[in-house]
Design an enzyme around this catalytic site. Structure first.
Site, PDB file in Angstrom:
ATOM      1  CG  ASP A   1      -0.871   8.960  -4.251  1.00 24.24           C
ATOM      2  OD1 ASP A   1      -2.075   8.869  -4.549  1.00 24.24           O
ATOM      3  OD2 ASP A   1      -0.469   9.019  -3.066  1.00 24.24           O
TER       4      ASP A   1
ATOM      5  CG  HIS B   1       3.157   5.702  -5.669  1.00 26.04           C
ATOM      6  ND1 HIS B   1       3.127   4.817  -4.613  1.00 26.04           N
ATOM      7  CD2 HIS B   1       3.211   6.958  -5.103  1.00 26.04           C
ATOM      8  CE1 HIS B   1       3.186   5.487  -3.476  1.00 26.04           C
ATOM      9  NE2 HIS B   1       3.235   6.784  -3.747  1.00 26.04           N
TER      10      HIS B   1
END
Length: 541
Positions: free
Chosen positions: A348, A500
């Site tokens: 992300d 991430h």
């Protein structure tokens, strides 16, 4: 009582007016009837002298005997006529004048100077007396009754008429006063057990205010029964002489003729609303199950029917359904890989400065992944990064335009308006298409993983699935690489792993991948994209 008095006064005035009219039409009878009335003798007895003329009563005083009769002497005819028909004595308020001079007893004596009353000169010829005119014409002398009848034509309105008018006016004033007093007389009434005196024209609302507003108003509720406006219901409930009044019209009800009134608290009212037929009935959404895949298993369809709309709240309520709507079924589930060792790695918040190095680690281990990008990050070097992701077989999806910044507080789309939610999704997809030149996969991951039913219902036509996770490496906390690697080593078939590549320094994430990936590949694990994972059947648990 006032109407009875008015009728009596009307009959009395009518009778008096009739009698007065008849008297004017019959002067002779009036002369006999109104013997107490005053008449004028000015036309009957014109005099040379300027003695003040006064009004006398209709019944003349007895005439004095002529001096000749008194003293046995003869007097001139004119003087005899004057004695027979004496001039009315002046009133007390008239100016005094010198007494009439004594008439000599010898009428045959030569003309002597006889003092007379002073008089003003006049050009009018002295008129003969009525007696002289009668003797000259041979007519008999009129009697006293005939004289009174002849004089009746000169009668002025009698004092009785004025008295009657005065009495009637006074009576009318009395009647008016009685009626006015009755209409303005205060009334005594019990208000919640307290005796109050109010004007006769008072209403229920006047009594409420005079009693100090002894009740609390009700509230206004919306069409769903929820509080909308406090104190906007009916002001009070009123019971007048034991009968409860309609709250909508109670305030203006008059109190005259009643003895008691009791006030209680007002009642709640529903907001004004309108209804319309053949209106679309929006379909609902059912969020069922558990799992990282949030997909639509049944498309919704609107129905139709009669809709009630609150004019204050704007809420809508279905009154009658004509065609039933079909709800959208949003199912949270797991992919069923039948034990096949496949896993989906997801990243992300990119693209970021460390994304290319992370791509190198994946490439070196033959692993594919899915990148949930932030739309406003796909600019400059970020465009090239996204292109590389697509070129190396990775899937690029959206993580919204700016991670729900602003009203979403960068964590929750549900904090935003419906329009803002749709804008976050559409702009995120558009950024990917602009960078890669091809339509993106219409799956997304909501910021913070917050994707409640109301958000899903608002964007269901834009998104085919929302993706959660099974394994959270907690790399967003920046733990040591070994810990990230340890979390990766715990995966099971069909798991979705959260990591991430943006939001800060991701060196530990990259290092954890370099530690865990070779071992997973050695153990027979296969790394797939979300689109590939969604091709597997689903299961509820």
């Amino acid at each position: 009582m006032s109407q009875t008095l008015l009728k009596k006064a009307s009959r009395y005035l009518s009778s008096r007016a009739t009698r007065y009219t008849e008297g004017i039409a019959n002067p002779n009878e009036t002369a006999h009837t109104n013997r107490g009335a005053r008449v004028s003798h000015d036309n009957d007895f014109p005099e040379k002298h300027d003695a003040q003329r006064t009004r006398t009563h209709a019944r003349p005083r007895p005439a004095k005997k002529p001096l000749a009769a008194q003293e046995g002497q003869r007097i001139p005819a004119r003087l005899a006529d004057e004695r027979a028909y004496p001039v009315e004595a002046p009133s007390r308020t008239a100016e005094p004048h010198s007494p009439r001079a004594q008439i000599p007893t010898n009428s045959r004596a030569p003309h002597a100077h006889v003092p007379t009353e002073p008089h003003m000169p006049t050009n009018r010829k002295p008129a003969d007396s009525r007696a002289q005119r009668a003797q000259a014409s041979g007519e008999p002398r009129p009697s006293r009754n005939q004289t009174s009848g002849a004089r009746a034509s000169t009668l002025r309105p009698p004092k009785t008429a004025f008295a009657i008018a005065g009495v009637c006016a006074a009576l009318a004033l009395v009647i008016f006063g009685v009626v006015h007093w009755q209409n303005t007389k205060p009334i005594d009434i019990m208000v919640n057990g307290q005796e109050l005196q109010l004007p006769r024209t008072a209403t229920v609302n006047d009594a409420f205010e005079a009693a100090g507003s002894p009740a609390t108003a009700g509230n206004m509720l919306d069409i769903d029964g929820e509080l909308l406006q406090e104190g906007s219901g009916t002001a009070y409930t009123a019971t007048l002489d034991g009968h409860e009044l309609d709250p909508t019209t109670a305030a203006s009800t008059p109190l005259d003729g009643h003895t008691s009134i009791d006030f209680a608290n007002g009642v709640d009212v529903e907001e004004p609303s309108s209804t319309a037929e053949n209106q679309p009935i929006a379909h609902g959404a059912q969020d069922v199950g558990h799992g990282p895949l949030h997909i639509v298993t049944q498309k919704g369809q609107d129905g139709s029917g009669t809709i009630k709309t609150g004019q204050v709240s704007g809420k809508q309520q279905v009154v009658e359904v004509t065609n039933d709507p079909v709800d959208t079924i949003m199912k949270r589930c797991y992919p069923d890989t039948q034990g096949e060792k496949v896993v989906a790695l997801t990243f992300d918040d990119g693209p970021w400065d460390d994304t290319n190095e992370l791509l190198d680690a994946l490439r070196d281990n033959g692993a594919k992944a899915t990148f949930f990008t932030v739309g406003n990050r796909i600019s400059g070097d970020g465009v090239d990064t996204v292109k590389r992701e697509v070129a190396e077989g990775h899937q690029v999806a959206t993580h919204t335009w700016d991670h729900a910044a602003g009203d979403g507080q960068s964590v929750n789309l549900s904090y935003m308006s419906a329009e803002q939610q749709r804008e976050e999704v559409t702009k995120g997809f558009q950024a990917i298409e602009d960078a890669t030149g091809q339509k993106p996969s219409f799956v997304m991951r909501a910021p913070g993983g917050n994707f409640p039913t109301e958000v899903w219902s608002n964007v269901e036509d834009l998104v085919v699935a929302d993706i959660g996770w099974d394994v959270d490496t907690t790399d967003w906390k920046r733990p040591e690489a070994s810990r990230i690697a340890a979390e990766l080593s715990r995966v099971t078939p069909g798991d979705i792993v959260l990591m991430h590549d943006g939001g800060g320094n991701r060196k530990n994430t990259i290092e954890g991948l370099r530690i865990a990936l070779p071992k997973l590949v050695q153990d027979g694990w296969k790394f797939v994209t979300i689109d590939e994972l969604m091709k597997y059947p689903t299961k509820d648990n």
